[in-house]
Design an enzyme around this catalytic site. Structure first.
Site, short mmCIF file in Angstrom:
data_model
loop_
_atom_site.label_atom_id
_atom_site.label_comp_id
_atom_site.label_asym_id
_atom_site.label_seq_id
_atom_site.Cartn_x
_atom_site.Cartn_y
_atom_site.Cartn_z
N ASP A 131 38.98 -38.04 -25.58
CA ASP A 131 37.63 -37.53 -25.31
C ASP A 131 36.72 -38.72 -25.04
O ASP A 131 36.45 -39.54 -25.93
CB ASP A 131 37.17 -36.71 -26.54
N ASP A 147 30.59 -36.19 -20.10
CA ASP A 147 31.44 -35.97 -21.27
C ASP A 147 32.74 -35.33 -20.75
O ASP A 147 32.70 -34.45 -19.90
CB ASP A 147 30.70 -35.02 -22.24
N HIS A 162 28.56 -27.78 -24.73
CA HIS A 162 27.16 -28.06 -25.06
C HIS A 162 26.45 -28.65 -23.86
O HIS A 162 27.09 -29.18 -22.96
CB HIS A 162 27.11 -29.06 -26.22
N HIS A 201 24.39 -33.95 -27.37
CA HIS A 201 24.58 -32.55 -27.76
C HIS A 201 23.25 -31.81 -27.80
O HIS A 201 22.50 -31.92 -28.76
CB HIS A 201 25.24 -32.45 -29.14
N GLU A 227 34.10 -27.26 -22.88
CA GLU A 227 35.29 -27.85 -23.51
C GLU A 227 36.11 -26.85 -24.33
O GLU A 227 35.93 -26.74 -25.53
CB GLU A 227 34.95 -29.09 -24.34
N GLU A 270 37.96 -30.95 -20.98
CA GLU A 270 36.50 -30.95 -20.88
C GLU A 270 36.02 -31.63 -19.61
O GLU A 270 36.60 -32.63 -19.16
CB GLU A 270 35.90 -31.70 -22.09
CO CO Z 1 31.77 -32.73 -25.57
#
Ligand code: CO
Length: 298
Positions: A85, A96, A156, A164, A189, A284
């Protein structure tokens, strides 16, 4: 969202993509995870970005928030499912991302289904679509292949120096009728598992973030706080970063961190775990809803 903002997001996406490719190449059985994490994070900086949070390398039943500590001698074992990640920001604008590598060879279908769930949600993503509808699609795709979505993890929004923000994008059909709006930057995600579909907090934490502005007294705490605000703003950071970048003994840093935690001036992100022996996969990406179009950052 103005032009410069979009440019920053796009550049963050490009760097993230490169880091995913580099990770896929570098992560091999026996790899030292601390060295790997530091390598990727330094490559992000060389490309003109900065980590939006410490690289997460959660394995097997750990769904999120594992990053190696300074003392860690963790190496990648052959029988591992690892989630890579990566978050990159350019001038505060964040891409992200995550993908899963199955070194065990036993979870190919779970990995592919998670990616498929992401792609299905991406196809639906546009201004006006409700976040509940995205969650419903993710859930049905995962369940369709016999996997459980993790109910208490979600995608998010991201915003300037904030990794976030709302709205959250559920991985289940939850009837949330909030809609994707012009100008939103959203990370979707899906997490799939053969476990119960629920994660609990572990005791270990290596990732932290400034939470509330409260007065702190100790010299050590004040020094850490000033450093963190100056260097990472309100983005998550790893204690190993402080260990390297902040001129302070381990003992002093521990005293300072303890005060900051006690006063709730910083918060920790403990490991998030499925049941022992179960496996979690993640995929994601980040999307912009911009001027009636969708821009996929990577
Ligand atoms: Co994320």
């Amino acid at each position: 969202m103005d032009k410069t903002e979009v440019q920053n997001y796009k550049k963050a996406g490009e760097i993230t993509k490169e880091m995913q490719e580099l990770s896929a190449k570098k992560l091999k059985e026996g790899a030292n995870l601390y060295e790997f994490a530091e390598h990727i994070e330094s490559e992000i900086k060389k490309k003109g970005g900065a980590p939006a949070f410490p690289i997460n390398l959660s394995m097997n039943n750990v769904a999120a928030h594992y990053t190696p500590s300074f003392e860690s001698e963790d190496v990648l074992l052959g029988d591992t499912v690892i989630k890579v990640d990566i978050g990159v920001h350019v001038n505060g604008f964040i891409a992200d991302s995550a993908f899963t590598i199955d070194f065990s060879g036993k979870h190919k279908e779970m990995v592919e289904t998670t990616e498929q769930a992401l792609e299905e949600a991406v196809k639906m993503f546009k201004e006006g679509v409700s976040v509940g509808a995205l969650g419903k699609k993710i859930e049905s795709t995962l369940r369709g292949k016999g996997f459980n979505p993790i109910q208490n993890l979600s995608g998010h929004g991201v915003s300037e120096y904030d990794a976030h923000v709302g709205p959250s994008i559920p991985n289940i059909a939850n009837n949330d009728s909030r809609k994707i709006e012009e100008g939103m930057a959203i990370a979707i995600e899906p997490f799939a598992t053969d476990g119960e579909g629920f994660v609990r907090e572990g005791s270990q934490a290596e990732i932290f973030q400034v939470a509330e502005k409260v007065p702190v007294r100790g010299m050590e705490a004040r020094k850490i706080l000033a450093f963190v605000e100056e260097n990472y703003s309100k983005l998550p950071f790893a204690e190993r970063w402080l260990q390297k970048e902040l001129k302070m003994s381990d003992f002093a840093r521990k005293i300072g961190m303890r005060e900051l935690m006690q006063k709730k001036c910083i918060m920790a992100f403990p490991l998030l775990k499925e049941k022992e022996g179960k496996t979690v996969c993640q995929a994601e990406t980040t999307l912009l809803a911009h001027e009636g179009k969708v821009i996929r950052l990577l």
